[in-house]
Design a protein around this motif. Structure first.
Motif, PDB file in Angstrom:
ATOM      1  N   TYR A   1       0.850  -1.191   0.000  1.00 50.91           N
ATOM      2  CA  TYR A   1       0.000   0.000   0.000  1.00 50.91           C
ATOM      3  C   TYR A   1       0.888   1.244   0.000  1.00 50.91           C
ATOM      4  CZ  TYR A   1      -3.285  -3.416   2.003  1.00 50.91           C
ATOM      5  OH  TYR A   1      -4.054  -4.521   2.242  1.00 50.91           O
ATOM      6  N   ARG A   2       0.359   2.327  -0.566  1.00 55.00           N
ATOM      7  CA  ARG A   2       1.020   3.634  -0.427  1.00 55.00           C
ATOM      8  C   ARG A   2       0.339   4.350   0.731  1.00 55.00           C
ATOM      9  NH1 ARG A   2       5.388   4.168  -4.226  1.00 55.00           N
ATOM     10  NH2 ARG A   2       4.848   2.705  -5.877  1.00 55.00           N
ATOM     11  N   THR A   3       1.135   4.784   1.706  1.00 50.49           N
ATOM     12  CA  THR A   3       0.524   5.451   2.869  1.00 50.49           C
ATOM     13  C   THR A   3       0.367   6.956   2.629  1.00 50.49           C
ATOM     14  OG1 THR A   3       2.647   5.894   3.909  1.00 50.49           O
ATOM     15  CG2 THR A   3       1.585   3.810   4.453  1.00 50.49           C
TER      16      THR A   3
ATOM     17  N   ASN B   1      -1.320   1.593  11.677  1.00 51.43           N
ATOM     18  CA  ASN B   1      -0.669   0.330  11.309  1.00 51.43           C
ATOM     19  C   ASN B   1      -0.718  -0.665  12.467  1.00 51.43           C
ATOM     20  OD1 ASN B   1       1.184  -1.459   9.732  1.00 51.43           O
ATOM     21  ND2 ASN B   1       2.576  -0.957  11.412  1.00 51.43           N
ATOM     22  N   GLY B   2      -0.563  -0.163  13.687  1.00 51.45           N
ATOM     23  CA  GLY B   2      -0.595  -1.036  14.859  1.00 51.45           C
ATOM     24  C   GLY B   2      -1.947  -1.688  15.068  1.00 51.45           C
ATOM     25  N   ILE B   3      -3.017  -0.908  14.920  1.00 50.56           N
ATOM     26  CA  ILE B   3      -4.361  -1.489  15.106  1.00 50.56           C
ATOM     27  C   ILE B   3      -4.668  -2.457  13.967  1.00 50.56           C
ATOM     28  CG2 ILE B   3      -6.844  -0.987  15.259  1.00 50.56           C
ATOM     29  CD1 ILE B   3      -6.106   1.794  16.339  1.00 50.56           C
ATOM     30  N   PHE B   4      -4.240  -2.076  12.777  1.00 50.00           N
ATOM     31  CA  PHE B   4      -4.535  -2.880  11.588  1.00 50.00           C
ATOM     32  C   PHE B   4      -3.762  -4.205  11.586  1.00 50.00           C
ATOM     33  CE2 PHE B   4      -3.376  -3.553   6.953  1.00 50.00           C
ATOM     34  CZ  PHE B   4      -4.605  -4.103   6.592  1.00 50.00           C
TER      35      PHE B   4
ATOM     36  N   SER C   1       1.418  -6.455   9.320  1.00 53.39           N
ATOM     37  CA  SER C   1       1.717  -5.346   8.425  1.00 53.39           C
ATOM     38  C   SER C   1       2.852  -4.545   9.022  1.00 53.39           C
ATOM     39  CB  SER C   1       0.495  -4.443   8.245  1.00 53.39           C
ATOM     40  OG  SER C   1       0.153  -3.822   9.471  1.00 53.39           O
ATOM     41  N   ARG C   2       3.641  -3.933   8.152  1.00 53.09           N
ATOM     42  CA  ARG C   2       4.712  -3.072   8.663  1.00 53.09           C
ATOM     43  C   ARG C   2       4.908  -1.876   7.738  1.00 53.09           C
ATOM     44  NH1 ARG C   2       9.649  -3.712   6.136  1.00 53.09           N
ATOM     45  NH2 ARG C   2       9.738  -5.494   4.720  1.00 53.09           N
ATOM     46  N   LEU C   3       5.520  -0.834   8.284  1.00 53.46           N
ATOM     47  CA  LEU C   3       5.696   0.406   7.531  1.00 53.46           C
ATOM     48  C   LEU C   3       7.130   0.557   7.049  1.00 53.46           C
ATOM     49  CD1 LEU C   3       3.911   2.837  10.014  1.00 53.46           C
ATOM     50  CD2 LEU C   3       2.977   1.981   7.849  1.00 53.46           C
ATOM     51  N   GLU C   4       7.286   1.164   5.874  1.00 56.10           N
ATOM     52  CA  GLU C   4       8.591   1.702   5.496  1.00 56.10           C
ATOM     53  C   GLU C   4       8.410   3.202   5.649  1.00 56.10           C
ATOM     54  OE1 GLU C   4      12.422   2.583   4.151  1.00 56.10           O
ATOM     55  OE2 GLU C   4      10.567   3.668   3.784  1.00 56.10           O
ATOM     56  N   SER C   5       8.998   3.767   6.711  1.00 56.39           N
ATOM     57  CA  SER C   5       8.640   5.115   7.137  1.00 56.39           C
ATOM     58  C   SER C   5       9.092   6.220   6.192  1.00 56.39           C
ATOM     59  CB  SER C   5       9.245   5.392   8.514  1.00 56.39           C
ATOM     60  OG  SER C   5       8.701   4.508   9.446  1.00 56.39           O
ATOM     61  N   HIS C   6      10.170   6.000   5.474  1.00 52.49           N
ATOM     62  CA  HIS C   6      10.699   7.082   4.641  1.00 52.49           C
ATOM     63  C   HIS C   6      10.164   7.031   3.221  1.00 52.49           C
ATOM     64  CE1 HIS C   6      13.316   8.311   7.855  1.00 52.49           C
ATOM     65  NE2 HIS C   6      13.585   7.029   8.046  1.00 52.49           N
TER      66      HIS C   6
END
Lengths: 425, 428
Positions: A263-265, A281-284, A308-313
């Motif tokens: 996904y694109r955040t 992201n944590g709840i999801f 799920s995890r984020l790529e923050s940059h």
């Protein structure tokens, strides 16, 4: 609560970060070199730290260098490459015992600085070329390292998702580069590239442990002198939008299907809504109390792992799960429903509180490892922001339900990748 | 409450045995945010043949049941324990090994609440027919995930080669077929046999006040009615000293082959200080032979026989023990030959020298200090050591006292032609 304080001091071309704490038995030095991620340099750049860690002018063979590290009470020396947004980052770390816990009082931190300086500034070089045998060996290992992603299906599926999702962007590049580009590298081109990187890269050094900051500053300015530079920035391009969701199915000889969804955040580190994105992201899907875990695993028994995890940059969110080859439709529809629930605000105050508590806990736990502290602080360099550790905590506390829903609504499905076994899908 | 000090390391540990037999250890870590606690039973995948509590006849249970039980402990009548931990800001987990099942949490707040949750959920089983059936799908996916993992297959393939009868050769998670036979009654039987406090150890490490925590545990345990229980009676078939199979190959979906050499110990009956000396001696020997500062490592690396996946280790538990050496390689047969040659050469006088021993000791001492930065390492390893009557904090003094003769003797005892086995993963 013990939130560590970072002192930052520019020493000409190098930024020195010191974090003083007496909770560790070792002292840690982490050297970072940052440059834009590019097809032309990704491979040569990923070879570089492995050649540097092999030997040096003073210790011209691996056996000699490693024997010296053993003598320093098994000081550890390791290198690492990472992609953070559209940047390619080299890390060289030394972790060394603090002699106050030893019967032997040799000043080990100073020796670690000297060694780091040797590795960076006095490599095993002759006539403007790295040692031929070393480069040949490390080229061979690099090819194997690049290849190894194919043999670990979890990593492979993750890599393939990024490759498909970010086709037109540098981020699609493999962190270790491209196998076919390895052969063209020579001892001379590698050395030339290294000189260029030393002159142009953004340089940061983190030192964490029971240290004397003035002493560390002295070592850094004496042993690691670099000219001032204006670090290169990655090209800022608008997020690429696909006309429709990109669907990729790949068949291989595997027993378990790997479902990876990108996904694109549309949010990155440093944005006002970044903390809300973390909570969303944590709840999801970030934890074992999250919607994905509860619905895909606990209720439907479809998976052992789903997260799920984020790529923050880069502004990405990735869902990954291992499911039966036949569960694709059911799993994708449950995951889709959970995202819709997030966008509709269909989550409770309890879930918000729970998630904030767990994220804060995770962050504080990260502060209990030297490497963890460095990684959290380095976000600021990549994003050119200054968010200190306390701001992380209060930022997380202040997130509201509206902000979480708003972050969820910004999230767009981009690519669905499924690796599945033969004759099924 | 007993206080144990480690002066050189500047650490202190507190210990008390509860009336019901539970061993409780607390190690305060100043400056840390995190408290980490493990609640571990001496019960793992190898404990599949035993005398159930109150019964007269030994039974054999399905492969994978200890691990299955671990999964099911998290489910209660009123929901999932994970939910409760995260409401209290903790992250919880569990793992099952050959000889242990550990439940754990880490948290930076509400430590006492989380500790209460940990102890109570592990001491309050709740299994039903329905929830047991539902778990089979989840664990089935866990098993399939490992089936696709070539490193995992290599590891188990090698253990299977080495062991003929010992249940260490059985996959910890079992197989989809074996777990299909598990019922909630069997889970209760295993639970009541192995989860008595006298078979368990609680370890808490973090920025805690030992007195408060010990009182809390004491109060918690006193409230629960436990009858005294005899030590668990386990049965193991005789295991020959020689390996079961000297070689096997697995054809899998990989591009780079993998090769691992195993050396099975002929005698895995030691415990306590004797076992600690043996483990340390053999790990020192492997480090001298194969560590990055060794000539052998340089040679194997230059020849293109190994890459950065190369690893080596010796570990032992009650009844089994083995060394493993290997990794990814383009030349699996040649690597196997070279490793074997190097190991046999170690039996010759003068291969393991005093200098190399001293260097390896220093390296291991530094590595131990790095390891005790980690609360996870302290709690998990202390428990493992304790179940084998060893003390984790004896590592440094034991290393310092290790002589060349002792290392040589351990090496000579280990290395013997009939104890070697090779497992390779090859592309299809």
């Amino acid at each position: 609560m013990n939130v560590l304080e970072e002192t930052v001091k520019p020493i000409k071309g190098l930024k020195l970060h010191t974090i003083k704490t007496d909770k560790f038995k070792t002292n840690t030095l982490v050297w970072k070199m940052k440059a834009p991620l590019q097809k032309e340099t990704v491979t040569i750049r990923s070879l570089l730290p492995h050649v540097l860690e092999s030997n040096s002018e003073a210790f011209p063979t691996t056996a000699k260098l490693r024997a010296y590290l053993d003598e320093l009470y098994g000081a550890s020396l390791y290198v690492d490459l990472a992609k953070k947004g559209e940047y390619h980052i080299i890390s060289i770390s030394i972790d060394i015992a603090n002699e106050k816990f030893l019967s032997d009082q040799t000043p080990l931190l100073k020796k670690a600085f000297q060694l780091l300086s040797d590795i960076i500034l006095k490599p095993n070089v002759d006539n403007s070329a790295f040692d031929r045998a070393t480069v040949a060996k490390e080229k061979r290992t690099l090819k194997q390292r690049i290849q190894s992603v194919n043999d670990d299906k979890m990593r492979y599926a993750n890599y393939r998702l990024i490759q498909e999702m970010c086709k037109e962007e540098p981020y699609a590049l493999h962190v270790h580069g491209e196998s076919q580009a390895v052969d063209d590298i020579t001892e001379e081109t590698l050395y030339r590239y290294y000189q260029q990187a030393l002159a142009e890269d953004e340089l940061d050094l983190y030192v964490i442990g029971d240290i004397d900051i003035a002493e560390v500053e002295g070592y850094a300015s004496e042993l690691l002198p670099f000219a001032v530079r204006e670090p290169k920035k990655a090209e800022q391009r608008a997020a690429i939008r696909k006309a429709a969701v990109h669907q990729v199915k790949e068949e291989q000889d595997v027993k378990q299907g790997k479902l990876n969804i990108g996904y694109r955040t549309n949010l990155v580190y440093g944005d006002a809504e970044y903390f809300a994105l973390q909570v969303f992201n944590g709840i999801f899907g970030g934890f074992s109390h999250s919607k994905l875990f509860l619905n895909v695993r606990e209720k439907a028994s479809l998976a052992y792992y789903v997260a799920s995890r984020l790529e923050s940059h880069k502004g990405l969110m990735m869902v990954m799960s291992g499911i039966d080859n036949n569960s694709y439709d059911q799993a994708t529809s449950i995951i889709g429903e959970q995202l819709e629930a997030m966008k509709n605000g269909d989550f409770s105050e309890k879930e918000i509180e729970q998630t904030k508590a767990v994220i804060k806990n995770q962050l504080l736990e990260t502060m209990d490892t030297a490497r963890g502290v460095v990684e959290v602080l380095y976000h600021n360099i990549v994003a050119e922001k200054q968010v200190d550790l306390q701001e992380w905590l209060t930022g997380m506390d202040n997130v509201t339900k509206e902000e979480i829903v708003s972050a969820a609504k910004k999230t767009e499905l981009d690519t669905v990748y499924f690796l599945h076994g033969k004759g099924e899908e | 409450m007993e206080k144990i000090s480690f002066e050189q390391l500047q650490e202190e540990m507190y210990y008390e045995k509860m009336n019901n037999g539970l061993d409780v250890y607390i190690l305060p870590k100043k400056g840390f945010n995190k408290t980490f606690a493990t609640f571990t039973t001496k019960y793992g995948s190898v404990d599949n043949h035993f005398l159930p509590l109150g019964k007269e006849e030994y039974i054999k249970v399905p492969d994978g049941i200890a691990h299955f039980l671990e999964h099911k402990m998290f489910e209660k009548e009123d929901g999932d324990v994970f939910q409760q931990f995260s409401r209290q800001g903790a992250s919880a987990n569990a793992f099952t090994s050959f000889t242990r099942t550990a439940y754990l949490f880490s948290s930076t707040s509400d430590v006492e609440k989380n500790l209460e949750t940990l102890i109570d959920f592990v001491q309050d089983p709740y299994f039903t027919k329905e929830t047991v059936e539902k778990e089979k799908g989840i664990i089935g996916q866990e098993i399939t995930m490992y089936d696709d993992n070539p490193d995992w297959r290599l590891y188990y393939g090698l253990i299977e080669n080495m062991y003929k009868n010992h249940p260490v050769k059985i996959d910890i998670a079992g197989t989809i077929a074996s777990i299909s036979h598990i019922t909630h009654d069997m889970l209760y039987e295993c639970y009541h046999t192995f989860y008595h406090p006298s078979n368990m150890l609680l370890f808490i490490v973090g920025p805690v006040d030992p007195e408060t925590i010990m009182t809390q545990v004491r109060d918690n345990q006193v409230k629960k009615a436990y009858n005294e229980q005899p030590e668990v009676q386990r049965k193991f078939d005789d295991e020959p000293a020689a390996v079961s199979k000297a070689r096997s190959e697995l054809k899998l979906n990989v591009q780079t082959p993998k090769c691992m050499i195993g050396i099975k110990t002929g005698n895995a009956t030691q415990s306590g200080q004797e076992m600690l000396k043996k483990e340390l001696s053999l790990n020192i020997m492997l480090d001298i032979l194969f560590g990055k500062s060794s000539e052998n490592y340089s040679y194997l690396y230059s020849e293109g026989l190994i890459d950065d996946t190369f690893s080596f280790d010796y570990s032992q538990e009650q009844g089994f023990g083995f060394a493993m050496v290997g990794g990814d390689t383009s030349h699996p047969d040649r690597l196997a030959e070279e490793i074997k040659t190097i190991l046999f050469k170690a039996k010759e006088q003068g291969t393991i020298t005093k200098d190399s021993l001293e260097r390896a000791k220093k390296k291991k001492i530094g590595a131990f200090m790095r390891a005790v930065n980690s609360p996870e390492y302290i709690a998990n390893q202390f428990t493992r050591y304790s179940f084998n009557d060893m003390n984790l904090f004896d590592i440094v003094p034991t290393l310092e006292g290790l002589s060349l003769e002792e290392v040589q003797r351990a090496t000579d005892d280990l290395i013997s032609e009939d104890r070697f086995s090779v497992c390779q993963v090859l592309p299809k």
